[in-house]
Design a protein around this motif. Structure first.
Motif, PDB file in Angstrom:
ATOM      1  N   ARG A 103       0.828  -1.213   0.000  1.00  0.00           N
ATOM      2  CA  ARG A 103       0.000   0.000   0.000  1.00  0.00           C
ATOM      3  C   ARG A 103       0.864   1.266   0.000  1.00  0.00           C
ATOM      4  O   ARG A 103       0.406   2.334  -0.370  1.00  0.00           O
ATOM      5  CB  ARG A 103      -0.938  -0.003   1.215  1.00  0.00           C
ATOM      6  N   ASP A 104       2.126   1.123   0.425  1.00  0.00           N
ATOM      7  CA  ASP A 104       3.000   2.305   0.412  1.00  0.00           C
ATOM      8  C   ASP A 104       3.276   2.796  -1.006  1.00  0.00           C
ATOM      9  O   ASP A 104       3.723   3.937  -1.189  1.00  0.00           O
ATOM     10  CB  ASP A 104       4.332   1.992   1.110  1.00  0.00           C
ATOM     11  N   ASN A 105       3.023   1.958  -1.996  1.00  0.00           N
ATOM     12  CA  ASN A 105       3.278   2.361  -3.378  1.00  0.00           C
ATOM     13  C   ASN A 105       2.583   3.669  -3.728  1.00  0.00           C
ATOM     14  O   ASN A 105       3.097   4.465  -4.505  1.00  0.00           O
ATOM     15  CB  ASN A 105       2.812   1.269  -4.343  1.00  0.00           C
ATOM     16  N   SER A 106       1.407   3.871  -3.164  1.00  0.00           N
ATOM     17  CA  SER A 106       0.684   5.108  -3.505  1.00  0.00           C
ATOM     18  C   SER A 106       0.841   6.170  -2.431  1.00  0.00           C
ATOM     19  O   SER A 106       0.364   7.279  -2.578  1.00  0.00           O
ATOM     20  CB  SER A 106      -0.795   4.793  -3.701  1.00  0.00           C
ATOM     21  N   ARG A 107       1.515   5.823  -1.333  1.00  0.00           N
ATOM     22  CA  ARG A 107       1.575   6.760  -0.208  1.00  0.00           C
ATOM     23  C   ARG A 107       2.842   7.621  -0.224  1.00  0.00           C
ATOM     24  O   ARG A 107       3.091   8.382   0.704  1.00  0.00           O
ATOM     25  CB  ARG A 107       1.476   5.983   1.109  1.00  0.00           C
ATOM     26  N   THR A 108       3.660   7.481  -1.244  1.00  0.00           N
ATOM     27  CA  THR A 108       4.904   8.255  -1.301  1.00  0.00           C
ATOM     28  C   THR A 108       4.566   9.737  -1.478  1.00  0.00           C
ATOM     29  O   THR A 108       3.483  10.080  -1.954  1.00  0.00           O
ATOM     30  CB  THR A 108       5.787   7.794  -2.476  1.00  0.00           C
ATOM     31  N   PRO A 109       5.488  10.619  -1.067  1.00  0.00           N
ATOM     32  CA  PRO A 109       5.195  12.053  -1.146  1.00  0.00           C
ATOM     33  C   PRO A 109       4.872  12.525  -2.563  1.00  0.00           C
ATOM     34  O   PRO A 109       5.475  12.064  -3.533  1.00  0.00           O
ATOM     35  CB  PRO A 109       6.485  12.706  -0.665  1.00  0.00           C
ATOM     36  N   MET A 110       3.936  13.436  -2.635  1.00  0.00           N
ATOM     37  CA  MET A 110       3.596  14.092  -3.896  1.00  0.00           C
ATOM     38  C   MET A 110       4.868  14.762  -4.413  1.00  0.00           C
ATOM     39  O   MET A 110       5.595  15.416  -3.663  1.00  0.00           O
ATOM     40  CB  MET A 110       2.508  15.131  -3.599  1.00  0.00           C
ATOM     41  N   GLN A 111       5.130  14.576  -5.708  1.00  0.00           N
ATOM     42  CA  GLN A 111       6.385  15.088  -6.278  1.00  0.00           C
ATOM     43  C   GLN A 111       6.147  16.454  -6.931  1.00  0.00           C
ATOM     44  O   GLN A 111       5.562  16.550  -8.007  1.00  0.00           O
ATOM     45  CB  GLN A 111       6.948  14.031  -7.232  1.00  0.00           C
ATOM     46  N   TRP A 112       6.605  17.492  -6.238  1.00  0.00           N
ATOM     47  CA  TRP A 112       6.359  18.868  -6.706  1.00  0.00           C
ATOM     48  C   TRP A 112       7.468  19.380  -7.611  1.00  0.00           C
ATOM     49  O   TRP A 112       7.226  20.153  -8.521  1.00  0.00           O
ATOM     50  CB  TRP A 112       6.175  19.810  -5.506  1.00  0.00           C
ATOM     51  N   ASP A 113       8.725  18.989  -7.305  1.00  0.00           N
ATOM     52  CA  ASP A 113       9.829  19.412  -8.176  1.00  0.00           C
ATOM     53  C   ASP A 113      10.912  18.344  -8.156  1.00  0.00           C
ATOM     54  O   ASP A 113      10.713  17.270  -7.584  1.00  0.00           O
ATOM     55  CB  ASP A 113      10.341  20.811  -7.790  1.00  0.00           C
ATOM     56  N   ASN A 114      12.052  18.636  -8.746  1.00  0.00           N
ATOM     57  CA  ASN A 114      13.062  17.574  -8.891  1.00  0.00           C
ATOM     58  C   ASN A 114      14.124  17.588  -7.788  1.00  0.00           C
ATOM     59  O   ASN A 114      15.166  16.980  -7.922  1.00  0.00           O
ATOM     60  CB  ASN A 114      13.712  17.656 -10.278  1.00  0.00           C
ATOM     61  N   SER A 115      13.841  18.286  -6.675  1.00  0.00           N
ATOM     62  CA  SER A 115      14.852  18.363  -5.617  1.00  0.00           C
ATOM     63  C   SER A 115      14.916  17.052  -4.818  1.00  0.00           C
ATOM     64  O   SER A 115      14.125  16.138  -5.043  1.00  0.00           O
ATOM     65  CB  SER A 115      14.535  19.538  -4.693  1.00  0.00           C
TER      66      SER A 115
END
Ligand code: GLC
Length: 548
Positions: free
Chosen positions: A409-421
């Protein structure tokens, strides 16, 4: 609020945006991103729980339903969030976890101390005369569904983790508490409610063993009384609000029950989440296996639900992703060779069906599973419980990790990716789960160079502008085709033909001849395509034609 022409977005608050740089997302973080949400043009946001909780199951173990967990912010932050979202036309949907409370909840703690009032809130039972557990039921998170109730010699029921004790809905006092909670949040301007695993709240008064060789889920799922409880909750809370939108999460349910749950005149719920279509990559129904998805069975399931719910006037929530599912692009698309096209094809399939679409955060930029290399990179309780079980079944560590990479279930729980940092613009501190491919997949990049976000905007617009999308009927097309999921929507004399190529190869299909004025309403390839009796679709191509 009618819900046929609405699109709902799901935010997992812990992973959306971290405004105070502690590695966890928070309410102020969501407020900071309102312009982004508005740009997508969604109507409502379902937030996973941010109530006070020991977080054994990431907030689905609530110890206080009336306060915001300080990890996420304060009640003032919440009020600000609701007001600011409302000012841009977005409503709030809260997650009501009513099948169980955390064992840290005051009710359970009082029960443990022997308070009879609160003991009657839970299922507390004696062992059988032979001192075995009260029933032979399994917990959905592994192991038996009973745990010792302090040192009383009794046991309490937990269909999920031992720290999630099932509430006894037969007790009218419990039902009153639930309505009170809904009304508290309604008074704060909340219009939407998602009811967690709501079809398992109605156990029998006498809890019995599942007959030998049968699944214990049958003993407590979709019992008739659930309908009665929902009608009562509706009447005493959200049903008083004509704008309310509700969705019940239904575990192992049936079309007939879901028609009942959502039929307008029954006054139960607006719509349901069902999961049959997300089990087509389970070997013999077992999630903890890997296999390529069974396309024909996916088609048949979606088709059966569309036809069944249409005929019965029920209403489905439409979704591929949520916080419990691996990313659909990894399961049914191709994140490596056709990331954009397959993300768009999956979106088209769902958004043009009959029902209310839900977008899970990150789906609109084509986020995929992180495929962590070590078990210690994972956090989820279910994942942690399954690993030793897989090893005990004789799988090697590598085999077990392969399965976890595909199914956690962690597959979808990773942080939203806002930029490439380094931390994907989610936080400046190390997040609770690590982002993975943010150098390629991130909002900043997507909004300038990508096409998925823009495509989602187009799909959302279609639902809002074409009544055939929101209220049209559904009919199947090309059910024998092994590569294309095609369907027809109809409204009076209008027809909408939707074609979705589920594979990375071109394919040619033959359609019946359609007459009338034909226009292409969406196409994820730039080249013109005409509705003719023979059509060739490019890899993962989706196209929809309107015939007036
Ligand atoms: C639902 C939630 C899931 C949770 C479970 C128990 O399925 O979506 O995250 O673990 O209920 O509350």
């Amino acid at each position: 609020m009618t819900f046929e022409d609405k699109v709902i977005y799901q935010i997992y608050p812990k992973s959306f945006y971290d405004s105070n740089n502690d590695g966890l997302g928070d309410l102020q973080g969501i407020i900071a991103k309102i312009p982004y949400l508005k740009q997508l043009n969604i109507d409502m946001i379902w937030f996973n729980p941010f109530f006070i909780s020991p977080q054994n199951d990431n907030g689905y173990d609530i110890s206080d339903y009336y306060h915001i967990d300080p990890k996420f912010g304060t009640m003032a932050d919440f009020d600000e969030l609701v007001a600011k979202l409302k000012s841009v036309g977005i409503d709030v949907m809260m997650d009501m976890v009513f099948n169980h409370t955390s064992t840290e909840h005051e009710w359970f703690q009082k029960a443990l101390k022997g308070d009879p009032k609160y003991m009657a809130y839970y299922y507390i039972r004696d062992a059988k005369p032979d001192s075995s557990l009260p029933t032979n039921w399994d917990s959905k998170f592994g192991g038996p569904a009973w745990e010792a109730f302090g040192n009383t010699g009794k046991y309490y029921l937990h269909l999920y983790d031992p720290t999630q004790a099932d509430l006894d809905w037969h007790n009218p006092a419990v039902r009153k508490e639930m309505a009170k909670i809904v009304n508290f949040w309604r008074n704060k301007g909340v219009k939407g409610f998602r009811f967690d695993v709501i079809n398992v709240i109605g156990k029998d008064v006498d809890l019995l063993d599942a007959p030998y060789g049968t699944d214990s889920r049958l003993m407590y799922t979709d019992k008739k009384i659930v309908h009665q409880y929902l009608q009562e909750l509706n009447e005493s809370s959200f049903g008083q609000d004509p704008d309310a939108v509700t969705v019940g999460e239904m575990s192992s349910t049936s079309i007939d029950n879901c028609i009942e749950y959502t039929l307008g005149k029954n006054n139960e719920l607006s719509m349901v989440f069902t999961f049959h279509h997300l089990k087509v990559d389970y070997t013999h129904g077992n999630k903890w296996t890997t296999m390529p998805f069974d396309f024909m069975s996916l088609k048949n399931i979606l088709n059966d639900w569309q036809l069944g719910m249409t005929a019965g006037h029920g209403w489905n929530a439409l979704f591929w992703n949520n916080h419990d599912q691996p990313r659909a692009i990894n399961r049914f698309g191709d994140p490596v060779h056709y990331r954009e096209k397959s993300a768009e094809m999956l979106a088209t399939t769902i958004h043009l069906l009959r029902g209310t679409p839900f977008i899970y955060m990150g789906e609109e930029i084509g986020m995929s599973d992180p495929q962590y290399q070590h078990l210690s990179d994972y956090n989820d309780i279910e994942t942690k419980n399954i690993y030793p079980t897989l090893l005990a079944k004789g799988l090697s560590k590598t085999e077990a990790l392969d399965i976890i990479q595909a199914k956690s279930r962690d597959n979808s729980r990773t942080p939203m990716q806002w930029d490439n940092s380094e931390y994907a613009g989610f936080s400046t501190e190390k997040p609770w789960l690590m982002p993975m491919n943010q150098s390629i997949v991130n909002v900043q990049n997507e909004l300038v160079h990508g096409e998925i976000f823009n495509y989602y905007q187009q799909l959302i617009k279609l639902r809002k502008t074409l009544p055939i999308v929101s209220v049209g009927d559904y009919q199947p097309l090309l059910m024998d085709d092994t590569q294309v999921f095609a369907y027809l929507r109809t409204l009076k004399n209008q027809r909408l033909i939707v074609l979705n190529n589920f594979y990375g190869t071109t394919t040619t299909i033959t359609l019946p001849a359609f007459t009338g004025e034909i226009s292409t309403v969406i196409n994820n390839y730039p080249t013109d395509i005409k509705l003719e009796t023979t059509i060739t679709l490019a890899p993962y191509q989706s196209v929809a034609f309107l015939i007036d």
